[in-house]
Every structure is written in C-alpha cells, then in structure tokens.
Design a protein around this motif. Structure first.
Motif, short mmCIF file in Angstrom:
data_model
loop_
_atom_site.label_atom_id
_atom_site.label_comp_id
_atom_site.label_asym_id
_atom_site.label_seq_id
_atom_site.Cartn_x
_atom_site.Cartn_y
_atom_site.Cartn_z
N ARG A 208 -53.68 -68.26 73.46
CA ARG A 208 -53.45 -69.71 73.20
C ARG A 208 -53.09 -70.37 71.84
O ARG A 208 -52.76 -71.38 71.67
CB ARG A 208 -55.16 -70.19 73.17
N CYS A 209 -53.10 -69.13 70.73
CA CYS A 209 -52.41 -69.61 69.60
C CYS A 209 -50.83 -69.41 69.52
O CYS A 209 -50.22 -69.78 68.53
CB CYS A 209 -53.15 -69.05 68.49
N GLY A 210 -50.36 -69.18 70.57
CA GLY A 210 -48.92 -68.68 70.67
C GLY A 210 -48.32 -67.74 69.97
O GLY A 210 -47.23 -67.47 69.49
N LEU A 211 -49.31 -66.64 69.84
CA LEU A 211 -48.80 -65.35 69.16
C LEU A 211 -48.97 -64.11 70.16
O LEU A 211 -49.40 -64.08 71.37
CB LEU A 211 -50.05 -65.07 68.01
N ASP A 212 -47.84 -63.32 69.92
CA ASP A 212 -47.73 -62.29 70.76
C ASP A 212 -48.73 -61.07 70.55
O ASP A 212 -49.24 -60.95 69.55
CB ASP A 212 -46.40 -61.70 70.66
N TYR A 213 -48.96 -60.66 71.45
CA TYR A 213 -49.99 -59.40 71.60
C TYR A 213 -49.31 -58.20 71.44
O TYR A 213 -48.16 -57.87 71.94
CB TYR A 213 -50.83 -59.28 72.82
N ASP A 214 -49.53 -57.52 69.99
CA ASP A 214 -48.90 -56.30 69.53
C ASP A 214 -49.71 -55.11 69.58
O ASP A 214 -50.78 -55.08 69.04
CB ASP A 214 -48.52 -56.40 68.12
N PRO A 215 -49.68 -54.27 70.84
CA PRO A 215 -50.48 -52.97 71.08
C PRO A 215 -50.56 -52.31 69.79
O PRO A 215 -51.69 -51.55 69.51
CB PRO A 215 -49.84 -52.42 72.37
N ALA A 216 -49.77 -52.18 69.06
CA ALA A 216 -49.53 -51.30 67.79
C ALA A 216 -50.65 -51.82 66.78
O ALA A 216 -51.13 -51.08 65.85
CB ALA A 216 -48.31 -51.54 67.17
N LEU A 217 -51.24 -53.18 67.12
CA LEU A 217 -52.42 -53.59 66.09
C LEU A 217 -53.54 -53.44 66.55
O LEU A 217 -54.70 -53.92 66.16
CB LEU A 217 -52.17 -54.90 65.79
N THR A 218 -54.02 -52.75 67.80
CA THR A 218 -55.05 -52.45 68.42
C THR A 218 -55.70 -51.12 68.16
O THR A 218 -54.81 -49.98 68.42
CB THR A 218 -55.21 -52.59 69.94
N VAL A 219 -56.83 -51.14 67.17
CA VAL A 219 -57.19 -49.71 67.13
C VAL A 219 -58.43 -49.45 67.72
O VAL A 219 -59.63 -50.15 68.13
CB VAL A 219 -57.87 -49.78 65.51
N LEU A 220 -58.30 -48.36 68.67
CA LEU A 220 -59.29 -47.98 69.64
C LEU A 220 -59.79 -46.82 68.91
O LEU A 220 -59.46 -45.66 68.69
CB LEU A 220 -58.76 -47.77 70.93
N THR A 221 -61.31 -46.73 69.00
CA THR A 221 -62.06 -45.44 68.44
C THR A 221 -62.73 -44.54 69.43
O THR A 221 -62.97 -43.53 69.06
CB THR A 221 -63.20 -46.16 67.62
N GLY A 222 -62.64 -45.10 70.65
CA GLY A 222 -63.37 -44.40 71.74
C GLY A 222 -64.71 -44.46 71.66
O GLY A 222 -65.60 -44.03 72.67
N ASN A 223 -65.33 -44.81 70.57
CA ASN A 223 -66.76 -44.76 70.27
C ASN A 223 -67.07 -45.60 69.27
O ASN A 223 -66.28 -46.29 68.73
CB ASN A 223 -67.40 -43.46 70.15
N TYR A 224 -68.53 -45.74 68.99
CA TYR A 224 -69.03 -46.44 67.92
C TYR A 224 -69.12 -45.86 66.44
O TYR A 224 -69.59 -46.55 65.67
CB TYR A 224 -70.14 -47.43 68.38
N ALA A 225 -68.57 -44.75 66.40
CA ALA A 225 -68.99 -43.94 65.23
C ALA A 225 -68.36 -44.54 64.04
O ALA A 225 -66.99 -44.91 64.19
CB ALA A 225 -68.60 -42.32 65.42
N LEU A 226 -68.72 -44.68 63.09
CA LEU A 226 -68.25 -45.36 61.69
C LEU A 226 -67.13 -44.57 61.25
O LEU A 226 -65.93 -44.79 60.94
CB LEU A 226 -69.11 -45.75 60.86
N SER A 227 -67.42 -43.40 61.38
CA SER A 227 -66.30 -42.37 61.20
C SER A 227 -64.91 -42.63 61.80
O SER A 227 -63.71 -42.54 61.08
CB SER A 227 -66.66 -40.91 61.10
#
Lengths: 339, 339
Positions: A208-227
DNA sequence: TTGAAAGCGCTAACAT
DNA sequence: ATGTTAGCGCTTTCAA
C-alpha cells in the motif's frame, strides 16, 4: 462437618439443607434461616469434591497458554488469575510449548479437571470445527481470533487486537519517518499464528505504500527464542542487506534485535529504527526506549474472563471483541536522513 | 468412561483397575499392562472429584507468589506449573501484591481449595510460629528462608540461595575490579525480605573489604516498580554522589538502573559498572549485557516441588536446601581506571 | 414444603 | 493376585 451434621442440628433432612445450599425455591423461609444460621455457627464448608462428583462440574476455568517464555502472556496471566478468582472460580493454568497443540492439551485438561470453560492464550488461528469437537466446554481465544480456520463465529469467543492492521500501522509509522528499506523479524510466516498475521500486515503495508517486498529483509527465526533472533539479525547484517528500519513482531524480539544491532555497531535509531508490537513494561527500559504499539493487556484479560463467565453462567453468547493498540513512542525510531 | 468401563473391557474388577491406577504392588504384570492398554485405548481419565471425595483430599498444591511483577518469579512459576502437573497434582496459583500478607492468603486458599501443601514464592523472612498456625498443611519457602523469624527448622522447608553471601560475592566482584565507591539500589532495607538480606550482604562486603558505608550511595525505592528505580538513580546522580559501580539487588532493578544511567549520560560500564543477582534471560539482551549472579531457577523450583510432594506423601521430612549462584559475566562491569 | 433413597466414580478394607 | 462391597458428601429424582 458435613451436610448431615447440619441436617441433624436443624432437625431437617439433608435434602432440605442441600436445597438451601443451592438456593432452591422450595424451602420455607423459616427453615432457610435456620439452616443458614447453623451453617454459620458450625463453620460448615461444603465439600467441593462431593459437589463436583454428583453434579459432575467443578469450579475450574482452564487457561492454556502457548509460548511459555512470552513475557507478554505472563502479564496477561496475572490479570486472568485475579479476575477468575474474584468471580469465585479457580484458575487451572497450563503452559505448553509453542510447538504443542493447545486444543489437545485443553481437551485433556477439560476431562482431568472438569473445566467449565477454557481461555486460550497465544494459540493458532486455524482451528477447525472438527478438531474443536474434542472440547465440549465454551472457550475464549485471548489475543487472537480464528482468522484461518473454519470455526463459525457463534461457536467461540475471542478478544484480540487487529494484528494485521496494527502491523501495517507500525510499518506505516516507519514509512512516515522516511524509511523505505524495512526489515522484519518473526518466527514463521506460515504458522497460522500471530507471526503470520503480523507478517501479512507488514506485506500489506509495503504494498500500500508502494514499496517492494524484498525477501532478503525477512528474518525468520523458526521459534521465539531470543538467541535465535539475535543470531538472525547478525546473519542479516552479515549478508550485507540494506535496510534502515526493522519491525519486530513482538517487544521481546525487538529487545533481542536491538541488542544484535548494537553489538554489531549499528546505532539505534541513527542507523536503524526499530518498532514493535506488544508494549511490555521492560520495553520502557531498553536503550534506547522501544517504540511500540501497546496492547491493552489488562482489558484483554478482563474481557476474556467476563466473556467466559457469562458463557458458563448462561447469561451471554459468543462474541468477538477487537481492541485498539496505543502507540507508545520511544526513542528507537528516527526520521531517515538522506545520505 | 469410568473405572467400571475399563474393568468390564478388561474383564477384571474395578479394584484391580484402581490398583493399577494407584500403582499398588499387588497386580500381576500381565493384568497391569492390559489395563494400561485399555486406559490408553479408551482415553480414560480418572475422575478427580471422586478420588478426592473418597480419599477426602484434593490434588491441589497452592503456589502463593508475592510480587506480581517480578519476572524472576514468573520463570519459576513456569517450572513449578510443569513439575506439579507432572506429579499428578494441580497447581492453584495465587499472585498477591508485595504489600499483601502471603500467609493469610495461603490460609484462605488452603480452606477454599483443600490444599495439600503450599509453595511460597518471594515471601517475608520473618514468619512466627504463631502466625503460621493458620496454615495446617506443609509448606516450602522457595527463593528464601526464615532468617528473621522464629520458626523451628523442622517446621517448614525452604529452597534458596545464600542471599547475603551472594550479595557479598557480587560486591567483592566489583571491588576486585578496582571499585571503591559502590552504590546499591533496593526496595527497602528493613522489609525482612530479600532486599534486606542482600543489602546486609552489601554492607558486610564493604566492611570486610575495608570500605566505608556511605548512606548517600544507597538508593531506596520503597517498592519494586521499575519507574521508582529509574527515578531513584536519577536522583542519586542529581545529588552529585560519587560512585563508580552499582549493585542492583535484582536483574529487573538493574535494567531500570542501566537505563537511568545511560539516559543521564553515564556510560555503562566505562563510567559506572553494574552488577545484579537473579539471571533473567532478558538480561542477556540489555545494552550492555548485564553481569549477574544467576540463581538456578529450574532447580529451585523443581526441588521445591519435590520437597513438598515428599512431605505430602509422607516420604520426607522438612529440609532446607541452599543452592549456589553462577556468575554470568556480561559487559556491564569494567575494571576501574584510575583518573 | 419436606424426606427417603439412589447413585455420582472412586478407594480401601476385607474376603477369597 | 484378584474380587466384593461399603461408603466418601453431596444432589436430585420421586414420593409423601
């Protein structure tokens, strides 16, 4: 001291005493007073086990909390505990791992403890009618609603915020501050849980803001562990990714993220702005203070109990309440300065 | 689905099933397996009300936690919850304010819920025999012991660290790093609670290290509110007090203190070292990482449950277990550089 | 309006 | 090693 003693003392039958105890109509006022008096005088306390056995219902309300290390849920539990107790019920708390199945846990608990109802905390959004058949008591989803499932609206209750909208709001806040390259950190975008919904809000905001989604900017941790969050952000930086702001889907994740950024020499907010959703008390004391969208924890919990109790007592029907977050501006978001 | 159904299904008597259920010895292995199999297959769950009724005892263990906003206690509750459940009991959690009287709360709860025993979390250290007469079930003090009271050692159990020694250890750590002007932040040095004991350790460390106690370096907040800590540290700085290090009696207080120091332009640890006692996970993610003495939370909780259960089941007697902390070096303590 | 009595599901003698 | 049975304290028909 049993009902028999009271009966003998008053020279009436146990059934009469039972009637008084349960506020049944067919008792003469005189006898009623007599019995009440005896109960008071003899310090009689009904045996709950016997009552439960015969009526096959207890006074227990189950609280099944998924995500044992989520400090936001801890704060909800405090309020739930108080509210449940104040209304004369007993809270049976069951905390399970994020990977565990809360419905199954609740079903077990329901039978074991003869629950009158269940409040789910931090569960999945994709229950099916089918799986919920295991549960025969009313339940309230607290902090989420059944976005991805096939539950009929009148088959359950929920109290939550609009996670997708709120995430979008958070991203827009960053965009409004000039940011265009916005990273996101979450556990899993496909877990049919809060992470997925907030991630969708992130995606929608970008679009909606006209920005591209860049998968490289998505950090997936797999769980909620802070580490895992810490490591994830470090990896993001190592990858040379180009971003000036970060959305953490929860305050706890944000705290770990800020730590990683700082340790790697990125100043927050000068080099990277950070925003989150939840509103922990702790987040007021991060360096810098976290900018976050605060969920109304107290109301969320209180409303859940109120809904469930009215369902149990048959004075209400299933409802779905949506609440608003409140932006708590900290110092973790700065206007982007053009290079 | 009752014990009868299982009995019929296995073609044995209900008492045999009951024996299996209660792990009685007099059952042949073959029958035992048969029954277990049936229980599993038919999803049988024993009716706790019936069990309680006949044995005239519930399955409830009370956990009375004072200090609702103490994140360290939250982590203990998680473990307690799991351990209590795993041993076949039910946790009845009651969280009360720091000002409230936990003994009275426990006594109420004991009668209401027919508690088998109580675990106190974060209570006072000055119980008297007299006041404890309200409680007729065994109890375990978790995270503290009755230092200031007149309880006989064999009248209760406790699991805790040596708070005074540990506080001394923390201060010595600062002294070993060259610090001589060491401030302390706590709630109240006369509350007969953990704050008092740790404060005593602070005082003792100063004495033993040949340092003078300067009242001007003691920050009293009156409660455990983080905002009070923040304000207290700011006031300390405003007073022009001269100090190079700070002992916070808990991690949570340390986090708020670090925030205050940082906001006021004091770099941690360059301008002021900070050490604490507790060992929260969050403290790994403060900036800088907090140096703290970690309490063995898991063991503390597990041992408490073990003690109480053995007391309840009559297989143990009152004991007092002291545990060690482990120093978790962070980056909040630096060697003092002579000016 | 009240009482008598049949269970609720289970445990623990007691009997075999 | 297994079965029979008498309650635990209460609610709730059913009968009076």
């Amino acid at each position: 001291m049993t009902i028999k003693d009271i009966a003998a003392y008053c020279d009436v039958s146990v059934s009469t005493v039972s009637r008084v105890l349960n506020d049944h109509p067919d008792v003469s006022p005189a006898v009623r007073d007599l019995v009440h008096e005896a109960i008071r005088k003899l310090h009689y306390v009904p045996n709950n086990s016997a009552r439960s056995l015969v009526s096959s219902r207890s006074t227990a309300i189950g609280v099944v909390s998924r995500g044992v290390d989520n400090p936001f849920l801890s704060s909800l539990i405090r309020v739930l505990s108080r509210e449940i107790h104040d209304r004369g019920y007993t809270m049976v708390l069951h905390q399970i791992a994020t990977q565990a199945d809360e419905v199954q846990a609740a079903a077990m608990l329901e039978r074991e403890k003869k629950l009158l109802g269940v409040i789910f905390l931090g569960g999945r959004f994709n229950y099916t009618e089918d799986e919920l058949r295991q549960l025969t008591v009313p339940f309230v989803c607290c902090t989420y609603t059944n976005t991805f499932g096939d539950l009929r609206e009148d088959a359950y209750s929920s109290v939550s915020i609009r996670d997708e909208d709120e995430a979008e709001k958070a991203v827009r806040y960053l965009v409004d501050h000039g940011h265009r390259r916005i990273a996101v950190v979450l556990d899993d975008p496909t877990d049919s849980s809060i992470g997925q919904l907030r991630f969708q809000g992130y995606r929608r905001a970008l679009t909606r803001c006209g920005l591209d989604y860049d998968p490289a900017l998505t950090v997936l941790t797999g769980n909620y562990a802070l580490s895992a969050v810490y490591d994830g952000i470090c990896a993001l930086l190592d990858s040379g990714a180009d971003f000036t702001a970060l959305l953490a889907i929860s305050d706890a994740l944000a705290i770990a993220a800020i730590k990683a950024l700082t340790d790697r020499g990125r100043r927050v907010p000068e080099d990277c702005s950070v925003i989150a959703i939840d509103g922990l008390e702790m987040s007021l004391y991060t360096v810098p203070t976290l900018t976050t969208l605060c969920q109304p924890a107290e109301e969320l919990a209180r409303e859940s109990v109120e809904m469930l109790v009215s369902l149990i007592e048959g004075t209400g029907s299933h409802r779905h309440k949506l609440m608003e977050t409140v932006l708590r501006p900290g110092a973790s978001v700065a206007r982007l300065r053009e290079a």
